[in-house]
Design a protein around this motif. Structure first.
Motif, PDB file in Angstrom:
ATOM      1  N   UNK A  90       0.841  -1.206   0.000  1.00  0.00           N
ATOM      2  CA  UNK A  90       0.000   0.000   0.000  1.00  0.00           C
ATOM      3  C   UNK A  90       0.877   1.258   0.000  1.00  0.00           C
ATOM      4  N   UNK A  91       0.238   2.423   0.078  1.00  0.00           N
ATOM      5  CA  UNK A  91       0.951   3.706  -0.011  1.00  0.00           C
ATOM      6  C   UNK A  91       1.923   3.942   1.142  1.00  0.00           C
ATOM      7  N   UNK A  92       1.758   3.231   2.240  1.00  0.00           N
ATOM      8  CA  UNK A  92       2.659   3.380   3.378  1.00  0.00           C
ATOM      9  C   UNK A  92       3.878   2.467   3.282  1.00  0.00           C
ATOM     10  N   UNK A  93       4.002   1.727   2.176  1.00  0.00           N
ATOM     11  CA  UNK A  93       5.132   0.821   2.021  1.00  0.00           C
ATOM     12  C   UNK A  93       4.961  -0.455   2.826  1.00  0.00           C
ATOM     13  N   UNK A  94       3.718  -0.838   3.087  1.00  0.00           N
ATOM     14  CA  UNK A  94       3.424  -2.036   3.884  1.00  0.00           C
ATOM     15  C   UNK A  94       2.958  -3.147   2.954  1.00  0.00           C
ATOM     16  N   UNK A  95       3.646  -4.288   3.002  1.00  0.00           N
ATOM     17  CA  UNK A  95       3.187  -5.483   2.301  1.00  0.00           C
ATOM     18  C   UNK A  95       2.030  -6.042   3.121  1.00  0.00           C
ATOM     19  N   UNK A  96       0.820  -6.061   2.528  1.00  0.00           N
ATOM     20  CA  UNK A  96      -0.347  -6.392   3.354  1.00  0.00           C
ATOM     21  C   UNK A  96      -1.058  -7.682   2.965  1.00  0.00           C
ATOM     22  N   UNK A  97      -0.841  -8.203   1.755  1.00  0.00           N
ATOM     23  CA  UNK A  97      -1.538  -9.431   1.347  1.00  0.00           C
ATOM     24  C   UNK A  97      -0.788 -10.074   0.181  1.00  0.00           C
ATOM     25  N   UNK A  98      -0.933 -11.381   0.013  1.00  0.00           N
ATOM     26  CA  UNK A  98      -0.310 -12.031  -1.145  1.00  0.00           C
ATOM     27  C   UNK A  98      -0.813 -11.420  -2.452  1.00  0.00           C
ATOM     28  N   UNK A  99       0.080 -11.311  -3.422  1.00  0.00           N
ATOM     29  CA  UNK A  99      -0.270 -10.745  -4.726  1.00  0.00           C
ATOM     30  C   UNK A  99      -0.872 -11.816  -5.626  1.00  0.00           C
ATOM     31  N   UNK A 100      -1.853 -11.416  -6.409  1.00  0.00           N
ATOM     32  CA  UNK A 100      -2.420 -12.311  -7.414  1.00  0.00           C
ATOM     33  C   UNK A 100      -1.564 -12.231  -8.681  1.00  0.00           C
ATOM     34  N   UNK A 101      -1.834 -13.111  -9.633  1.00  0.00           N
ATOM     35  CA  UNK A 101      -1.121 -13.052 -10.916  1.00  0.00           C
ATOM     36  C   UNK A 101      -1.419 -11.729 -11.617  1.00  0.00           C
ATOM     37  N   UNK A 102      -2.643 -11.249 -11.496  1.00  0.00           N
ATOM     38  CA  UNK A 102      -3.021  -9.974 -12.096  1.00  0.00           C
ATOM     39  C   UNK A 102      -2.233  -8.819 -11.471  1.00  0.00           C
ATOM     40  N   UNK A 103      -2.096  -8.832 -10.133  1.00  0.00           N
ATOM     41  CA  UNK A 103      -1.306  -7.799  -9.453  1.00  0.00           C
ATOM     42  C   UNK A 103       0.130  -7.809  -9.965  1.00  0.00           C
ATOM     43  N   UNK A 104       0.707  -9.003 -10.063  1.00  0.00           N
ATOM     44  CA  UNK A 104       2.102  -9.140 -10.490  1.00  0.00           C
ATOM     45  C   UNK A 104       2.297  -8.644 -11.919  1.00  0.00           C
ATOM     46  N   UNK A 105       1.280  -8.796 -12.754  1.00  0.00           N
ATOM     47  CA  UNK A 105       1.398  -8.377 -14.146  1.00  0.00           C
ATOM     48  C   UNK A 105       1.223  -6.870 -14.332  1.00  0.00           C
ATOM     49  N   UNK A 106       0.377  -6.221 -13.505  1.00  0.00           N
ATOM     50  CA  UNK A 106       0.059  -4.817 -13.777  1.00  0.00           C
ATOM     51  C   UNK A 106       0.758  -3.819 -12.862  1.00  0.00           C
TER      52      UNK A 106
END
Length: 195
Positions: A90-106
């Protein structure tokens, strides 16, 4: 149905999550008296969900509970956790949830030497997000990758832009000057290519 018992759950603000995720997080049985609901505790339950940034609940007699959520906005992906896996940031630089394939692509990939902790802000990730945002302000696309902490230069970064093969090194002390020059060069090349 009996008045003043919870029989309706009205949910607003969902984009990525399904209503069942909200129902599951609230864990409310139908028919619970409205007056006995601990709204603050229920809001905390929702905020404990990794994709929910904020939640507000309002009792609406005779039988409804209105839920408004604000979901997290994923801006980038980064390797995080143990074992390391791609997570959205997120905008605070916090990894908050596993990424989907769509997230990884875009989304832009923030590359660091080692994975970060899930749920904790990371200043290197915030810096990478600032650099990516500064490209947009200059009329450039968000990069596909921002690599931080290069060993050759203290606090430097390397950008990989979409549609451009070479990596672009950026020094922290000359960042604005270098990004302005990059924007001018790319704009000149785009203009030349269309003429």
């Amino acid at each position: 149905s009996e008045p003043f018992q919870t029989h309706q759950l009205r949910i607003r603000g969902l984009d990525r999550l399904e209503p069942d995720a909200i129902r599951g997080a609230l864990a409310l049985a139908p028919g619970v008296p409205l007056v006995s609901l601990d709204v603050a505790t229920l809001e905390d339950r929702l905020i404990d969900h990794p994709w929910i940034a904020d939640a507000r609940l309002v009792r609406v007699p005779p039988d409804a509970l209105h839920v408004r959520v604000r979901e997290q906005v994923p801006l980038a992906v980064v390797r995080a956790g143990e074992p390391p896996a791609l997570h959205v940031v997120n905008e605070d630089g916090i990894a908050f949830a596993p990424a989907s394939e769509s997230d990884a692509a875009r989304l832009v990939h923030v590359a660091l030497a080692e994975p970060i902790a899930v749920g904790a802000p990371d200043p290197r990730v915030r810096e990478a997000l600032r650099r990516a945002a500064s490209l947009r302000k200059r009329g450039l696309e968000v990069p596909r990758q921002v690599r931080m902490g290069l060993p050759a230069r203290e606090q430097s970064a390397e950008l990989r832009l979409r549609g451009l093969a070479p990596a672009i090194g950026i020094e922290r002390v000359r960042q604005a000057e270098q990004l302005d020059r990059l924007a001018r060069l790319l704009a000149a090349n785009l203009q030349a290519a269309t003429e």
